[in-house]
Design a protein around this motif. Structure first.
Motif, PDB file in Angstrom:
ATOM      1  N   SER A  65      -5.942  18.186  -8.354  1.00 39.88           N
ATOM      2  CA  SER A  65      -4.671  18.685  -7.848  1.00 39.88           C
ATOM      3  C   SER A  65      -3.868  17.505  -7.307  1.00 39.88           C
ATOM      4  O   SER A  65      -4.415  16.538  -6.802  1.00 39.88           O
ATOM      5  N   GLN A  66      -2.566  17.592  -7.458  1.00 42.35           N
ATOM      6  CA  GLN A  66      -1.714  16.507  -7.002  1.00 42.35           C
ATOM      7  C   GLN A  66      -1.655  16.521  -5.475  1.00 42.35           C
ATOM      8  O   GLN A  66      -1.467  17.562  -4.860  1.00 42.35           O
ATOM      9  N   VAL A  67      -1.845  15.336  -4.901  1.00 38.00           N
ATOM     10  CA  VAL A  67      -1.872  15.197  -3.454  1.00 38.00           C
ATOM     11  C   VAL A  67      -0.595  14.485  -3.015  1.00 38.00           C
ATOM     12  O   VAL A  67      -0.256  13.421  -3.540  1.00 38.00           O
ATOM     13  N   ALA A  68       0.111  15.081  -2.062  1.00 38.47           N
ATOM     14  CA  ALA A  68       1.335  14.472  -1.527  1.00 38.47           C
ATOM     15  C   ALA A  68       0.962  13.255  -0.688  1.00 38.47           C
ATOM     16  O   ALA A  68       0.017  13.300   0.105  1.00 38.47           O
ATOM     17  N   ILE A  69       1.692  12.153  -0.902  1.00 39.79           N
ATOM     18  CA  ILE A  69       1.423  10.931  -0.157  1.00 39.79           C
ATOM     19  C   ILE A  69       2.713  10.360   0.411  1.00 39.79           C
ATOM     20  O   ILE A  69       3.812  10.725  -0.014  1.00 39.79           O
ATOM     21  N   LEU A  70       2.555   9.460   1.351  1.00 40.60           N
ATOM     22  CA  LEU A  70       3.662   8.673   1.880  1.00 40.60           C
ATOM     23  C   LEU A  70       3.508   7.264   1.327  1.00 40.60           C
ATOM     24  O   LEU A  70       2.396   6.726   1.273  1.00 40.60           O
ATOM     25  N   ILE A  71       4.621   6.668   0.896  1.00 39.46           N
ATOM     26  CA  ILE A  71       4.603   5.335   0.294  1.00 39.46           C
ATOM     27  C   ILE A  71       5.534   4.447   1.108  1.00 39.46           C
ATOM     28  O   ILE A  71       6.674   4.814   1.398  1.00 39.46           O
ATOM     29  N   ALA A  72       5.036   3.263   1.467  1.00 40.70           N
ATOM     30  CA  ALA A  72       5.840   2.288   2.199  1.00 40.70           C
ATOM     31  C   ALA A  72       5.628   0.928   1.557  1.00 40.70           C
ATOM     32  O   ALA A  72       4.732   0.749   0.731  1.00 40.70           O
ATOM     33  N   ASP A  73       6.448  -0.034   1.957  1.00 41.58           N
ATOM     34  CA  ASP A  73       6.245  -1.388   1.442  1.00 41.58           C
ATOM     35  C   ASP A  73       4.982  -1.986   2.066  1.00 41.58           C
ATOM     36  O   ASP A  73       4.390  -1.410   2.982  1.00 41.58           O
ATOM     37  N   ALA A  74       4.569  -3.148   1.583  1.00 43.34           N
ATOM     38  CA  ALA A  74       3.308  -3.745   2.006  1.00 43.34           C
ATOM     39  C   ALA A  74       3.269  -4.032   3.501  1.00 43.34           C
ATOM     40  O   ALA A  74       2.225  -3.904   4.139  1.00 43.34           O
ATOM     41  N   LEU A  75       4.384  -4.420   4.075  1.00 44.26           N
ATOM     42  CA  LEU A  75       4.417  -4.785   5.492  1.00 44.26           C
ATOM     43  C   LEU A  75       4.794  -3.620   6.396  1.00 44.26           C
ATOM     44  O   LEU A  75       4.771  -3.747   7.619  1.00 44.26           O
ATOM     45  N   GLY A  76       5.194  -2.499   5.821  1.00 44.18           N
ATOM     46  CA  GLY A  76       5.565  -1.326   6.607  1.00 44.18           C
ATOM     47  C   GLY A  76       6.904  -1.462   7.304  1.00 44.18           C
ATOM     48  O   GLY A  76       7.134  -0.826   8.322  1.00 44.18           O
ATOM     49  N   GLN A  77       7.805  -2.258   6.744  1.00 44.64           N
ATOM     50  CA  GLN A  77       9.113  -2.461   7.358  1.00 44.64           C
ATOM     51  C   GLN A  77      10.120  -1.401   6.924  1.00 44.64           C
ATOM     52  O   GLN A  77      11.043  -1.084   7.669  1.00 44.64           O
TER      53      GLN A  77
ATOM     54  N   ALA B 246      11.949   3.726  -9.602  1.00 38.09           N
ATOM     55  CA  ALA B 246      11.125   2.666 -10.192  1.00 38.09           C
ATOM     56  C   ALA B 246      10.704   1.664  -9.123  1.00 38.09           C
ATOM     57  O   ALA B 246      11.404   1.430  -8.140  1.00 38.09           O
ATOM     58  N   VAL B 247       9.517   1.089  -9.335  1.00 39.14           N
ATOM     59  CA  VAL B 247       8.975   0.035  -8.483  1.00 39.14           C
ATOM     60  C   VAL B 247       8.570  -1.101  -9.400  1.00 39.14           C
ATOM     61  O   VAL B 247       7.987  -0.882 -10.463  1.00 39.14           O
ATOM     62  N   ALA B 248       8.854  -2.331  -9.006  1.00 43.11           N
ATOM     63  CA  ALA B 248       8.563  -3.488  -9.851  1.00 43.11           C
ATOM     64  C   ALA B 248       7.061  -3.667 -10.035  1.00 43.11           C
ATOM     65  O   ALA B 248       6.276  -3.486  -9.092  1.00 43.11           O
ATOM     66  N   VAL B 249       6.672  -4.033 -11.258  1.00 43.11           N
ATOM     67  CA  VAL B 249       5.273  -4.351 -11.534  1.00 43.11           C
ATOM     68  C   VAL B 249       4.907  -5.576 -10.708  1.00 43.11           C
ATOM     69  O   VAL B 249       5.653  -6.547 -10.620  1.00 43.11           O
TER      70      VAL B 249
ATOM     71  N   LEU C 255       2.251  -1.966  -2.453  1.00 41.90           N
ATOM     72  CA  LEU C 255       2.703  -0.817  -1.673  1.00 41.90           C
ATOM     73  C   LEU C 255       1.605  -0.387  -0.711  1.00 41.90           C
ATOM     74  O   LEU C 255       0.416  -0.627  -0.962  1.00 41.90           O
ATOM     75  N   SER C 256       1.996   0.280   0.347  1.00 41.60           N
ATOM     76  CA  SER C 256       1.044   0.898   1.269  1.00 41.60           C
ATOM     77  C   SER C 256       1.152   2.406   1.094  1.00 41.60           C
ATOM     78  O   SER C 256       2.264   2.947   1.113  1.00 41.60           O
ATOM     79  N   ILE C 257       0.027   3.077   0.916  1.00 42.02           N
ATOM     80  CA  ILE C 257       0.034   4.530   0.716  1.00 42.02           C
ATOM     81  C   ILE C 257      -0.947   5.179   1.681  1.00 42.02           C
ATOM     82  O   ILE C 257      -1.909   4.554   2.121  1.00 42.02           O
ATOM     83  N   ARG C 258      -0.682   6.440   1.979  1.00 43.88           N
ATOM     84  CA  ARG C 258      -1.617   7.260   2.750  1.00 43.88           C
ATOM     85  C   ARG C 258      -1.296   8.718   2.483  1.00 43.88           C
ATOM     86  O   ARG C 258      -0.144   9.067   2.199  1.00 43.88           O
TER      87      ARG C 258
ATOM     88  N   PRO D  12      -3.085  10.803  12.044  1.00 44.80           N
ATOM     89  CA  PRO D  12      -2.510   9.474  12.309  1.00 44.80           C
ATOM     90  C   PRO D  12      -3.520   8.334  12.312  1.00 44.80           C
ATOM     91  O   PRO D  12      -3.167   7.185  12.077  1.00 44.80           O
ATOM     92  N   MET D  13      -4.791   8.625  12.569  1.00 50.95           N
ATOM     93  CA  MET D  13      -5.798   7.562  12.635  1.00 50.95           C
ATOM     94  C   MET D  13      -6.205   7.030  11.256  1.00 50.95           C
ATOM     95  O   MET D  13      -6.863   5.998  11.152  1.00 50.95           O
ATOM     96  N   VAL D  14      -5.845   7.728  10.169  1.00 51.97           N
ATOM     97  CA  VAL D  14      -6.205   7.282   8.817  1.00 51.97           C
ATOM     98  C   VAL D  14      -5.353   6.060   8.467  1.00 51.97           C
ATOM     99  O   VAL D  14      -4.125   6.101   8.564  1.00 51.97           O
ATOM    100  N   PRO D  15      -5.994   4.978   8.058  1.00 50.35           N
ATOM    101  CA  PRO D  15      -5.233   3.750   7.790  1.00 50.35           C
ATOM    102  C   PRO D  15      -4.444   3.832   6.484  1.00 50.35           C
ATOM    103  O   PRO D  15      -4.755   4.615   5.593  1.00 50.35           O
ATOM    104  N   TRP D  16      -3.427   2.991   6.385  1.00 46.61           N
ATOM    105  CA  TRP D  16      -2.670   2.841   5.152  1.00 46.61           C
ATOM    106  C   TRP D  16      -3.544   2.052   4.180  1.00 46.61           C
ATOM    107  O   TRP D  16      -4.284   1.154   4.573  1.00 46.61           O
ATOM    108  N   THR D  17      -3.450   2.377   2.905  1.00 46.61           N
ATOM    109  CA  THR D  17      -4.202   1.692   1.868  1.00 46.61           C
ATOM    110  C   THR D  17      -3.221   0.937   0.979  1.00 46.61           C
ATOM    111  O   THR D  17      -2.239   1.519   0.519  1.00 46.61           O
ATOM    112  N   GLN D  18      -3.494  -0.321   0.723  1.00 49.03           N
ATOM    113  CA  GLN D  18      -2.585  -1.107  -0.103  1.00 49.03           C
ATOM    114  C   GLN D  18      -3.003  -1.049  -1.572  1.00 49.03           C
ATOM    115  O   GLN D  18      -4.188  -1.132  -1.902  1.00 49.03           O
ATOM    116  N   VAL D  19      -1.976  -0.885  -2.426  1.00 46.87           N
ATOM    117  CA  VAL D  19      -2.178  -0.868  -3.874  1.00 46.87           C
ATOM    118  C   VAL D  19      -1.173  -1.820  -4.512  1.00 46.87           C
ATOM    119  O   VAL D  19      -0.092  -2.047  -3.966  1.00 46.87           O
TER     120      VAL D  19
END
Length: 165
Positions: free
Chosen positions: A76-88, A111-114, A118-121, A127-134
């Motif tokens: 099933s598709q899971v909704a996520i939040l996406i931010a830049d690598a530094l979280g700015q 679109a996002v550049a190849v 990105l940071s996703i969660r 709130p305690m779950v860390p952001w994961t970088q991809v």
């Protein structure tokens, strides 16, 4: 008229020796039959089962027929939040289309550049779950949005990975 044959035979003298000899012969007979029964049982026993190891799990080790290092797992598709690598930048929404131990495939609106990191969660994560970088490895246009194939920069712990579906 009794015939005396001259045999003066006393059975009582032989009784002790005869009982020991008969007992020994019976013990030898029982031992022989036991050995014969064990030998027959060993001959008729099925061979010991050959221990067969289960095939490796393609989700953990990848498929032998696939070029991927890890098998994709739809769900099933899971909704996520996406931010830049530094979280700015403020996070935006996306969905996890499928996942593996090596990365995720995301559905996003823009679109996002190849090569971008990105940071996703998960959106529903506490709130305690860390952001994961991809890192974005590939992008393509699909159904009014974009599909990003991403690889984990550092594989997350399994407890975090499970939250992506």
């Amino acid at each position: 008229m009794a015939v005396d044959w001259g045999l003066d035979f006393d059975l009582s003298a032989w009784a002790g020796s005869a009982s020991v000899a008969i007992g020994g012969l019976l013990a030898l007979l029982i031992f022989s039959m036991g050995c014969l029964a064990v030998r027959r049982r060993r001959a008729s026993a099925p061979p010991a089962p050959v221990e067969v190891s289960p095939p490796p799990d393609p989700f953990l080790y990848g498929s032998a027929h696939d070029k991927r290092q890890a098998q994709r797992r739809p769900g099933s598709q899971v909704a996520i939040l996406i931010a830049d690598a530094l979280g700015q930048e403020p996070p935006y929404r996306g969905v996890v289309i499928d996942r593996s131990v090596g990365g995720v495939r995301l559905g996003v609106d823009e679109a996002v550049a190849v090569g971008a990191v990105l940071s996703i969660r998960p959106a529903h994560a506490p709130p305690m779950v860390p952001w994961t970088q991809v890192e974005v490895k590939h992008q393509r246009r699909a159904d009014g949005g974009w599909v990003l194939r991403c690889q984990f920069v550092q594989p997350p712990p399994s407890t975090v990975l499970w939250m992506f579906g």
